[in-house]
Design a protein around this motif. Structure first.
Motif, PDB file in Angstrom:
ATOM      1  N   THR A  64      -1.713  -0.369  -4.086  1.00 28.10           N
ATOM      2  CA  THR A  64      -0.325   0.036  -4.278  1.00 28.10           C
ATOM      3  C   THR A  64      -0.037   0.096  -5.768  1.00 28.10           C
ATOM      4  N   LEU A  89      -0.635  -3.203  -7.958  1.00 32.41           N
ATOM      5  CA  LEU A  89      -0.221  -4.370  -7.197  1.00 32.41           C
ATOM      6  C   LEU A  89      -1.292  -4.799  -6.186  1.00 32.41           C
ATOM      7  N   TYR A 101      12.059   4.296  -9.895  1.00 32.10           N
ATOM      8  CA  TYR A 101      10.874   3.561  -9.481  1.00 32.10           C
ATOM      9  C   TYR A 101      10.147   4.351  -8.400  1.00 32.10           C
ATOM     10  N   SER A 102       8.855   4.162  -8.332  1.00 34.29           N
ATOM     11  CA  SER A 102       8.071   4.731  -7.243  1.00 34.29           C
ATOM     12  C   SER A 102       7.004   3.729  -6.848  1.00 34.29           C
ATOM     13  N   THR A 103       6.790   3.617  -5.554  1.00 35.65           N
ATOM     14  CA  THR A 103       5.617   2.903  -5.059  1.00 35.65           C
ATOM     15  C   THR A 103       4.722   3.959  -4.426  1.00 35.65           C
ATOM     16  N   GLN A 104       3.448   3.838  -4.696  1.00 32.94           N
ATOM     17  CA  GLN A 104       2.474   4.785  -4.170  1.00 32.94           C
ATOM     18  C   GLN A 104       1.319   4.010  -3.560  1.00 32.94           C
ATOM     19  N   GLU A 127       7.663   2.623 -13.076  1.00 31.49           N
ATOM     20  CA  GLU A 127       9.049   2.487 -13.527  1.00 31.49           C
ATOM     21  C   GLU A 127       9.263   3.404 -14.721  1.00 31.49           C
ATOM     22  N   TYR A 185       4.132   7.656  -0.548  1.00 33.19           N
ATOM     23  CA  TYR A 185       4.914   7.202  -1.691  1.00 33.19           C
ATOM     24  C   TYR A 185       6.382   7.056  -1.296  1.00 33.19           C
ATOM     25  N   PHE A 211       2.962   0.716  -8.687  1.00 34.55           N
ATOM     26  CA  PHE A 211       4.397   0.651  -8.948  1.00 34.55           C
ATOM     27  C   PHE A 211       4.642   1.336 -10.286  1.00 34.55           C
ATOM     28  N   THR A 250       3.413   1.304 -15.498  1.00 37.79           N
ATOM     29  CA  THR A 250       2.631   1.401 -14.272  1.00 37.79           C
ATOM     30  C   THR A 250       1.953   0.066 -14.012  1.00 37.79           C
ATOM     31  N   SER A 251       2.119  -0.429 -12.785  1.00 38.24           N
ATOM     32  CA  SER A 251       1.484  -1.679 -12.378  1.00 38.24           C
ATOM     33  C   SER A 251       0.631  -1.428 -11.148  1.00 38.24           C
TER      34      SER A 251
END
Length: 108
Positions: free
Chosen positions: A15, A100, A62-65, A19, A49, A17, A97-98
């Motif tokens: 995943t 996770l 924000y986006s989670t992918q 921002e 996403y 993240f 970008t993180s």
């Protein structure tokens, strides 16, 4: 709500993240660029996403992918670097970008 540790369910998925913060006066341009780029460009290995805007800080997105694996994400980012300058011109700073690692999840 019950939580479960499902780190073994899909051991290779990752995943991401993201921002971003729009420059003053660039909120609409950043929203359009962020949502359009994610939704319309081909991303082999992208499983899904979500895109959000901060209700308390308009212009912060924000986006989670979810990616098949970290290699698919890195391959995408390497290919995307050529257009990154144009895509980020309306931002205050570089996207954060993180990567996770899931350590728990609610049970369905």
């Amino acid at each position: 709500m019950n939580t479960v540790n499902d780190s073994n369910k899909c051991p290779n998925t990752v995943t991401i993240f993201i921002e971003i913060h729009a420059k003053d006066g660039e909120k609409e341009a950043a929203r359009k660029a962020f949502t359009t780029t994610i939704a319309t460009t081909e991303k082999p290995g992208l499983l899904g996403y979500e895109i959000f805007e901060d209700s308390n800080d308009p212009g912060t997105f924000y986006s989670t992918q979810e990616w098949e694996n970290i290699e698919a994400f890195h391959t995408h980012m390497s290919a995307a670097k050529s257009g990154m300058k144009d895509a980020t011109s309306m931002l205050r700073d570089a996207p954060r970008t993180s990567i996770l690692k899931r350590i728990g999840q609610s049970a369905l």
